[in-house]
Design a protein around this motif. Sequence first.
Motif, mmCIF file in Angstrom:
data_model
loop_
_atom_site.group_PDB
_atom_site.id
_atom_site.type_symbol
_atom_site.label_atom_id
_atom_site.label_comp_id
_atom_site.label_asym_id
_atom_site.label_seq_id
_atom_site.Cartn_x
_atom_site.Cartn_y
_atom_site.Cartn_z
ATOM 1 N N GLY A 86 3.362 2.927 -3.075
ATOM 2 C CA GLY A 86 2.932 1.750 -3.147
ATOM 3 C C GLY A 86 3.809 0.788 -4.145
ATOM 4 N N ARG A 87 3.236 -0.334 -4.325
ATOM 5 C CA ARG A 87 3.775 -1.077 -5.348
ATOM 6 C C ARG A 87 2.753 -2.268 -5.810
ATOM 7 N N THR A 88 2.567 -2.484 -6.913
ATOM 8 C CA THR A 88 1.517 -3.408 -7.560
ATOM 9 C C THR A 88 2.260 -4.539 -7.572
ATOM 10 N N GLY A 89 1.533 -5.609 -6.964
ATOM 11 C CA GLY A 89 2.047 -7.116 -6.826
ATOM 12 C C GLY A 89 1.546 -7.839 -8.008
ATOM 13 N N GLN A 90 1.978 -9.355 -7.976
ATOM 14 C CA GLN A 90 1.465 -10.231 -8.648
ATOM 15 C C GLN A 90 1.628 -11.514 -8.058
ATOM 16 N N SER A 91 0.848 -12.234 -8.594
ATOM 17 C CA SER A 91 0.844 -13.978 -7.678
ATOM 18 C C SER A 91 0.209 -14.759 -8.606
ATOM 19 N N GLU A 109 0.869 -1.331 0.044
ATOM 20 C CA GLU A 109 -0.019 -0.110 -0.164
ATOM 21 C C GLU A 109 0.998 1.282 -0.024
ATOM 22 N N ALA A 110 0.413 2.261 -0.754
ATOM 23 C CA ALA A 110 1.053 3.580 -0.562
ATOM 24 C C ALA A 110 0.785 4.186 0.666
ATOM 25 N N ASP A 111 1.627 5.047 1.536
ATOM 26 C CA ASP A 111 1.432 5.623 2.684
ATOM 27 C C ASP A 111 1.888 6.879 2.696
ATOM 28 N N TYR A 112 1.855 7.445 3.765
ATOM 29 C CA TYR A 112 2.247 8.890 4.183
ATOM 30 C C TYR A 112 3.200 9.006 5.431
ATOM 31 N N PRO A 161 -2.927 -2.515 -4.862
ATOM 32 C CA PRO A 161 -3.046 -2.229 -3.524
ATOM 33 C C PRO A 161 -4.281 -1.437 -3.407
ATOM 34 N N GLU A 162 -5.025 -1.456 -2.125
ATOM 35 C CA GLU A 162 -6.310 -0.463 -2.002
ATOM 36 C C GLU A 162 -5.668 0.926 -2.284
ATOM 37 N N LEU A 163 -4.645 1.491 -1.704
ATOM 38 C CA LEU A 163 -4.213 3.016 -1.860
ATOM 39 C C LEU A 163 -2.965 2.976 -2.972
ATOM 40 N N THR A 164 -3.036 3.137 -4.105
ATOM 41 C CA THR A 164 -2.135 3.229 -5.122
ATOM 42 C C THR A 164 -1.281 4.534 -4.936
ATOM 43 N N THR A 165 -0.110 4.487 -5.592
ATOM 44 C CA THR A 165 0.911 5.669 -5.319
ATOM 45 C C THR A 165 0.246 7.011 -6.053
ATOM 46 N N GLN A 166 -0.694 6.669 -7.014
ATOM 47 C CA GLN A 166 -1.362 8.019 -7.564
ATOM 48 C C GLN A 166 -2.376 8.430 -6.825
ATOM 49 N N GLU A 167 -3.082 7.474 -6.201
ATOM 50 C CA GLU A 167 -4.384 7.900 -5.471
ATOM 51 C C GLU A 167 -3.887 8.529 -4.134
ATOM 52 N N ALA A 168 -2.874 7.900 -3.632
ATOM 53 C CA ALA A 168 -2.023 8.641 -2.506
ATOM 54 C C ALA A 168 -1.755 10.050 -2.619
ATOM 55 N N ARG A 169 -1.278 10.412 -3.719
ATOM 56 C CA ARG A 169 -0.794 11.661 -4.182
ATOM 57 C C ARG A 169 -2.106 12.556 -4.432
ATOM 58 N N GLN A 170 -3.014 12.141 -4.960
ATOM 59 C CA GLN A 170 -4.156 12.823 -5.383
ATOM 60 C C GLN A 170 -4.851 13.308 -3.930
ATOM 61 N N GLN A 171 -4.828 12.459 -2.971
ATOM 62 C CA GLN A 171 -5.619 12.439 -1.634
ATOM 63 C C GLN A 171 -4.657 12.720 -0.439
ATOM 64 N N THR A 178 -3.262 7.315 9.974
ATOM 65 C CA THR A 178 -3.831 8.001 8.814
ATOM 66 C C THR A 178 -5.476 7.444 8.728
ATOM 67 N N LEU A 179 -6.345 8.320 8.153
ATOM 68 C CA LEU A 179 -7.692 7.943 7.981
ATOM 69 C C LEU A 179 -8.127 8.242 6.684
ATOM 70 N N ALA A 180 -8.700 7.186 6.047
ATOM 71 C CA ALA A 180 -9.149 7.231 4.552
ATOM 72 C C ALA A 180 -10.439 8.265 4.783
ATOM 73 N N PRO A 181 -11.064 8.661 3.754
ATOM 74 C CA PRO A 181 -12.460 9.508 3.875
ATOM 75 C C PRO A 181 -13.441 8.394 4.281
ATOM 76 N N GLY A 182 -13.975 8.969 5.350
ATOM 77 C CA GLY A 182 -15.167 8.299 6.024
ATOM 78 C C GLY A 182 -14.798 7.294 6.954
ATOM 79 N N GLU A 183 -13.387 7.033 7.142
ATOM 80 C CA GLU A 183 -12.891 6.376 8.293
ATOM 81 C C GLU A 183 -12.721 6.841 9.610
ATOM 82 N N VAL A 184 -13.184 6.217 10.824
ATOM 83 C CA VAL A 184 -13.169 6.652 12.032
ATOM 84 C C VAL A 184 -11.727 6.118 12.769
#
Length: 586
Positions: free
Chosen positions: A315-320, A300-303, A350-360, A398-404
């Motif tokens: 973050g990093r996209t995986g494969q399996s 997952e991307a992080d801060y 990942p749920e939070l990609t690098t691109q999404e992390a940068r946007q948010q 960290t809290l995603a939008p809507g997270e408590v």
Amino acid sequence: MNRDSTVIRRGRAGSGRRWRRRRSRTRLLLAGASLLGVVVVLFAALGASPQASEGGIPRGVEAGGLDLGGKSTEEAEKLLRERAYALNEIRVSGDGKEVTVPAESVGVRPDVEATVRNARKVGREGNVIERARERAGGLVGTVEVPLEVAYDGEKVRDVSESLARRLGEDPTQAGVSVSLAGVEVSQSAEGYEVDVDQTAANIRGSIESLEGEAELAGGATRPEISTAEAENTAEKVRTAISEPATLAADGERWELSPRQIAGLINVTPESSRLEVYLSPQALRSELSGMYSSINVEAREADYRFAGDSVEVVPGRTGQSIQTLELLGELRSGLLQGKREYEVPVAEDVPELTTQEARQQRPTQLIGKYRTTFEGTGDDAPARVDNLRTASEALTGQTLAPGEVLSANDVLAPLDYKKTKVFVDGKVEKAAGGGLCQVSSTLYMAANYAGLDIVERNAHFALLNYIRPGLDATVWFGAENGYRGQELDMRFRNTTEGYVMIREYVADDGYIYAEVWGQPTGKKVTMDSKNLVENENISKWRTTKTVKNAQGEVVSSGPIYTSTYYALETDEGKLPPTEVDVAPVRP
């Protein structure tokens, strides 16, 4: 006679009466006797035997070879008992199997009384001619009365079921075993099943006839998996392990040797057939190099905080490898001789990609608050250590939008030192003193960030590090080794981006809480007002005003009323009026 017993008689079954005559003692020489002679014989028969008229047994009556004629009931019963007919065992046999059943185990016993009653009936029942004919039979020959015997029908059934358990055999299913030595087929074999109902009927018939011989009813049972089917499956397995198999992915190739393929195969009976399976564990073991080369864990991307800003940790996209899909292809292909395979690989995003992390990304500080821990009367080193432990645990949350965020979820698992806490209206020492200051400071920062408060609880007594009505206590509850009910401080991220928490103990005597996020344009003010105050309680009303980016009031007014109580201390009761009230410090 027992109600559960069955009474039978030995003799020939047929219509009408069941007596039968033995060979006449005197052979009639003249086939055509005159009617007068017949009548004379009939009347002579009806008039014969004084015992018959007195209730005894007529002349010429036998039972089991014993002459009972002319005897009284008591005499006949005594004679039968003295020479009681015996059925000691029943031999049950058939299909090459034989079992001896003790007669007493099914309650077999002679019924003397019933036999004598039947003997007495000879010549006393039916019309005149029938009675005369039976009497005449006794005069010129012998009337044989069947021997009566009793048995327990339920026990006969139990014996039959017991035989079914003892003699029954399950059929042997054919099978296929695969090892390094090769492929082996185990042969099938028929089983045997006893027909319980028919065998019980045969035993009953044996008892009733006093023969002691009963047929074992049953038959062979066929196996569901035959040797022929096992041979067919074995041939497919031999095809599967006859040559190596090659797997390819991402430009690389891996080989499975015949020996390795054999190690993957399991042949398992299912219902009425043999199924060939490949072990996923064995596949991963044999091709561990392939798995380590292809499988890449998603991240997952992080801060993280970088000075006075928040930066993205990519973050990093995986494969399996899709193991189940690969096993299915190998199973169907190998049994048909296929040797080349493409490894199915799936992308793991990942749920939070690098691109999404940068946007948010949290781009600025949107809410802050501070409280002092010096001059509060409890700035012992142990309490300050607890402040640091709790603050460091909250930093980086960290809290995603809507997270408590739940303060207890973050803080409860940690280890704390014992310091002063409020327990049941008194000041005691317990692990975790100081955590309420950490939660209260963060609570106010979340308010100023414009986030929704989900849960807030007031302290029992007034505090001197924060204004009444602006505090938020936490208590981990009985499940975490504390007393009483759990109290939590929770808030929800209502922004469109991620929010990030930072809290720390500074050298200036303050603890700081910060909420970072994307700008909301909201401006929040908080205040509280004393409503009631005496030596026992103090009530405070908290108000909150929220304005939007244009300076327009979105909401304003009281949000709750908090009640604080007098506190029992070592020096005595401390009324709320004697506690210094802290000002509002955004």
